[in-house]
Motif scaffolding. Structure first.
Motif, PDB file in Angstrom:
ATOM      1  N   LYS A 166       9.018   5.178  -1.822  1.00  0.00           N
ATOM      2  CA  LYS A 166       8.574   4.323  -2.916  1.00  0.00           C
ATOM      3  C   LYS A 166       8.970   2.869  -2.681  1.00  0.00           C
ATOM      4  CE  LYS A 166       9.063   3.760  -7.937  1.00  0.00           C
ATOM      5  NZ  LYS A 166       9.689   4.307  -9.168  1.00  0.00           N
ATOM      6  N   ALA A 167      10.155   2.647  -2.155  1.00  0.00           N
ATOM      7  CA  ALA A 167      10.679   1.285  -2.000  1.00  0.00           C
ATOM      8  C   ALA A 167      10.086   0.551  -0.800  1.00  0.00           C
ATOM      9  CB  ALA A 167      12.198   1.324  -1.867  1.00  0.00           C
ATOM     10  N   ARG A 168       9.468   1.281   0.133  1.00  0.00           N
ATOM     11  CA  ARG A 168       8.970   0.640   1.356  1.00  0.00           C
ATOM     12  C   ARG A 168       7.507   1.008   1.605  1.00  0.00           C
ATOM     13  NH1 ARG A 168      14.176   0.654   5.484  1.00  0.00           N
ATOM     14  NH2 ARG A 168      15.740   0.295   3.880  1.00  0.00           N
ATOM     15  N   PRO A 169       6.595   0.401   0.872  1.00  0.00           N
ATOM     16  CA  PRO A 169       5.176   0.644   1.125  1.00  0.00           C
ATOM     17  C   PRO A 169       4.712  -0.086   2.384  1.00  0.00           C
ATOM     18  CG  PRO A 169       5.436  -1.050  -0.545  1.00  0.00           C
ATOM     19  CD  PRO A 169       6.825  -0.558  -0.223  1.00  0.00           C
ATOM     20  N   HIS A 170       3.518   0.271   2.831  1.00  0.00           N
ATOM     21  CA  HIS A 170       2.907  -0.483   3.927  1.00  0.00           C
ATOM     22  C   HIS A 170       2.555  -1.887   3.429  1.00  0.00           C
ATOM     23  CE1 HIS A 170       2.819   3.441   5.637  1.00  0.00           C
ATOM     24  NE2 HIS A 170       1.740   3.846   5.007  1.00  0.00           N
ATOM     25  N   ARG A 171       2.663  -2.878   4.306  1.00  0.00           N
ATOM     26  CA  ARG A 171       2.375  -4.251   3.912  1.00  0.00           C
ATOM     27  C   ARG A 171       1.648  -4.994   5.019  1.00  0.00           C
ATOM     28  NH1 ARG A 171       8.014  -6.403   1.086  1.00  0.00           N
ATOM     29  NH2 ARG A 171       7.897  -5.132  -0.807  1.00  0.00           N
ATOM     30  N   ILE A 172       0.895  -6.009   4.596  1.00  0.00           N
ATOM     31  CA  ILE A 172       0.273  -6.959   5.531  1.00  0.00           C
ATOM     32  C   ILE A 172       0.835  -8.327   5.183  1.00  0.00           C
ATOM     33  CG2 ILE A 172      -1.864  -8.001   6.339  1.00  0.00           C
ATOM     34  CD1 ILE A 172      -3.322  -5.449   5.559  1.00  0.00           C
ATOM     35  N   ARG A 173       1.592  -8.904   6.112  1.00  0.00           N
ATOM     36  CA  ARG A 173       2.215 -10.203   5.872  1.00  0.00           C
ATOM     37  C   ARG A 173       2.083 -11.057   7.119  1.00  0.00           C
ATOM     38  NH1 ARG A 173       8.048  -9.057   3.107  1.00  0.00           N
ATOM     39  NH2 ARG A 173       8.348  -7.868   5.023  1.00  0.00           N
ATOM     40  N   GLU A 202       2.813  -3.952   8.607  1.00  0.00           N
ATOM     41  CA  GLU A 202       4.108  -3.273   8.622  1.00  0.00           C
ATOM     42  C   GLU A 202       3.931  -1.887   8.013  1.00  0.00           C
ATOM     43  OE1 GLU A 202       6.714  -5.759   6.404  1.00  0.00           O
ATOM     44  OE2 GLU A 202       6.485  -7.486   7.750  1.00  0.00           O
ATOM     45  N   LEU A 203       4.193  -0.866   8.802  1.00  0.00           N
ATOM     46  CA  LEU A 203       4.043   0.515   8.367  1.00  0.00           C
ATOM     47  C   LEU A 203       5.410   1.164   8.272  1.00  0.00           C
ATOM     48  CD1 LEU A 203       1.075   1.529  10.701  1.00  0.00           C
ATOM     49  CD2 LEU A 203       0.933   0.790   8.310  1.00  0.00           C
ATOM     50  N   HIS A 204       5.619   1.979   7.225  1.00  0.00           N
ATOM     51  CA  HIS A 204       6.904   2.636   7.013  1.00  0.00           C
ATOM     52  C   HIS A 204       6.695   4.087   6.606  1.00  0.00           C
ATOM     53  CE1 HIS A 204       9.122  -1.196   7.050  1.00  0.00           C
ATOM     54  NE2 HIS A 204       8.115  -1.682   6.340  1.00  0.00           N
ATOM     55  N   PHE A 248       0.859  -1.182   0.000  1.00  0.00           N
ATOM     56  CA  PHE A 248       0.000   0.000   0.000  1.00  0.00           C
ATOM     57  C   PHE A 248       0.898   1.236   0.000  1.00  0.00           C
ATOM     58  CE2 PHE A 248      -2.144  -3.481   2.121  1.00  0.00           C
ATOM     59  CZ  PHE A 248      -3.313  -3.580   1.373  1.00  0.00           C
ATOM     60  N   SER A 249       1.046   1.816  -1.187  1.00  0.00           N
ATOM     61  CA  SER A 249       1.996   2.909  -1.361  1.00  0.00           C
ATOM     62  C   SER A 249       1.481   4.196  -0.744  1.00  0.00           C
ATOM     63  CB  SER A 249       2.268   3.119  -2.853  1.00  0.00           C
ATOM     64  OG  SER A 249       1.091   3.596  -3.492  1.00  0.00           O
ATOM     65  N   HIS A 250       2.417   5.111  -0.488  1.00  0.00           N
ATOM     66  CA  HIS A 250       2.035   6.484  -0.108  1.00  0.00           C
ATOM     67  C   HIS A 250       3.067   7.474  -0.642  1.00  0.00           C
ATOM     68  CE1 HIS A 250       4.371   6.376   3.979  1.00  0.00           C
ATOM     69  NE2 HIS A 250       4.903   5.575   3.105  1.00  0.00           N
TER      70      HIS A 250
END
Length: 336
Positions: A233-240, A245-247, A173-175
């Motif tokens: 750009k290289a570290r979007p939010h993720r669900i794993r 995981e929020l950045h 999930f980009s921002h």
């Protein structure tokens, strides 16, 4: 209850205050009689620091390599004090200083390169974590983290400028697409010539090395902004694996189970910026300006990892995202 200040913090505060005074005197009045006393006080503090580190090393609290950097600073200071002594003693001090500093620089560079290579072969481990672990052999953990973040930030900027901007963003999930920084960056290089001319006009009375230092700081700031966007750009939010995981690029990060989220909603409307500031006071913000911002309320407090380490426990987070609907939908789905 008020926090007590540690002796180490007081020592470092006094050291940097004296260092600032010494630098100001050396720049504007090198012959001032106070300079020798301030320099002597700095050297005395360094001697105390080196002695404390040697003691901690003997007790097994820190690695012996932690003594090297303060020792180099001590040799640098002694060279300044002994510069008025005989030429032979001054040359000997200079050779010792240059040899020690060069050996330390080579060792730090070797550790950084090795850490980056190891990080590439370890999934889920960020390069700055590996570099910081290597640098902790020489400096305290917070300083090691700052050094590692700066290296990765500048490296990300150079890689981005050399063609990384063509690469697709990783899944998540980009921002970065709606971030104001994306709109600002193309105009930043156009501002550098104007900044160069302006600094040349207002700093004509300064030493040439100081003027170039100011110009270099401008270029560094531009690289830092590019690096921030590249890491956004290289570290979007993720669900794993049930973890969110929020950045915020390299600047902030946090991870916690999705099941700990009590609610995820857009921020309410505010009448003015003061009301918005009051509402978000004390709330960690993983926010890229220009994006939609969501508020996450958690069942248990978390600590957001920042530039200097974990922050205070918080149960509310402000998070920016390019596609709020998709992000909220993913949070509402049951974990596999």
């Amino acid at each position: 209850m008020a926090r007590s200040t540690s002796p180490s913090a007081l020592l470092w505060g006094l050291f940097f205050a004296l260092g600032g005074v010494a630098l100001a005197l050396r720049l504007w009045n090198p012959g001032h009689p106070l300079l020798i006393w301030v320099t002597s006080a700095l050297l005395a503090l360094l001697v105390l620091r080196v002695a404390a580190l040697v003691r901690d090393w003997r007790l097994g609290r820190v690695p012996g390599t932690r003594v090297l950097l303060p020792a180099v600073l001590l040799v640098e200071g002694l060279d300044l004090v002994l510069s008025s002594s005989s030429e032979g003693a001054s040359n000997l001090t200079l050779q010792l200083r240059m040899g020690t500093a060069l050996a330390l620089e080579i060792l730090l560079l070797f550790l950084a390169v090795r850490a980056v290579r190891e990080a590439r072969s370890l999934p889920g481990t960020w390069p700055e974590d590996r570099i910081a672990s290597a640098f902790e052999a020489f400096v305290p953990p917070r300083a090691a983290r700052l050094m590692a973040l700066e290296l990765v930030m500048l490296g990300s900027a150079v890689r981005f400028l050399l063609g990384g901007f063509r690469e697709a963003a990783p899944a998540g999930f980009s921002h970065h697409r709606e971030a104001a920084l994306r709109a600002i960056l193309p105009a930043v290089p156009l501002m550098i010539p104007g900044d160069f001319l302006l600094m040349r006009a207002i700093s004509s009375g300064l030493a040439s090395w100081l003027r170039w230092l100011l110009h270099g700081s401008t270029v560094y700031a531009v690289l830092w902004l590019v690096g921030l966007y590249a890491t956004l750009k290289a570290r979007p939010h993720r669900i794993r694996d049930g973890q969110l995981e929020l950045h915020l690029g390299l600047v902030k990060s946090v991870a916690f189970p999705v099941s700990h989220i009590l609610s995820a909603t857009p921020l309410p409307d505010f009448d003015d910026d003061w009301a918005r500031h009051a509402y978000m006071k004390g709330m960690p913000k993983l926010v890229a300006k220009g994006n939609a911002v969501l508020e996450l309320k958690l069942a248990e407090p978390v600590r957001v990892l920042g530039l200097l380490g974990p922050g205070r426990p918080a149960q509310r987070l402000a998070v920016s995202v390019d596609d709020p609907a998709a992000f909220l939908s993913a949070l509402s789905q049951p974990c596999a």
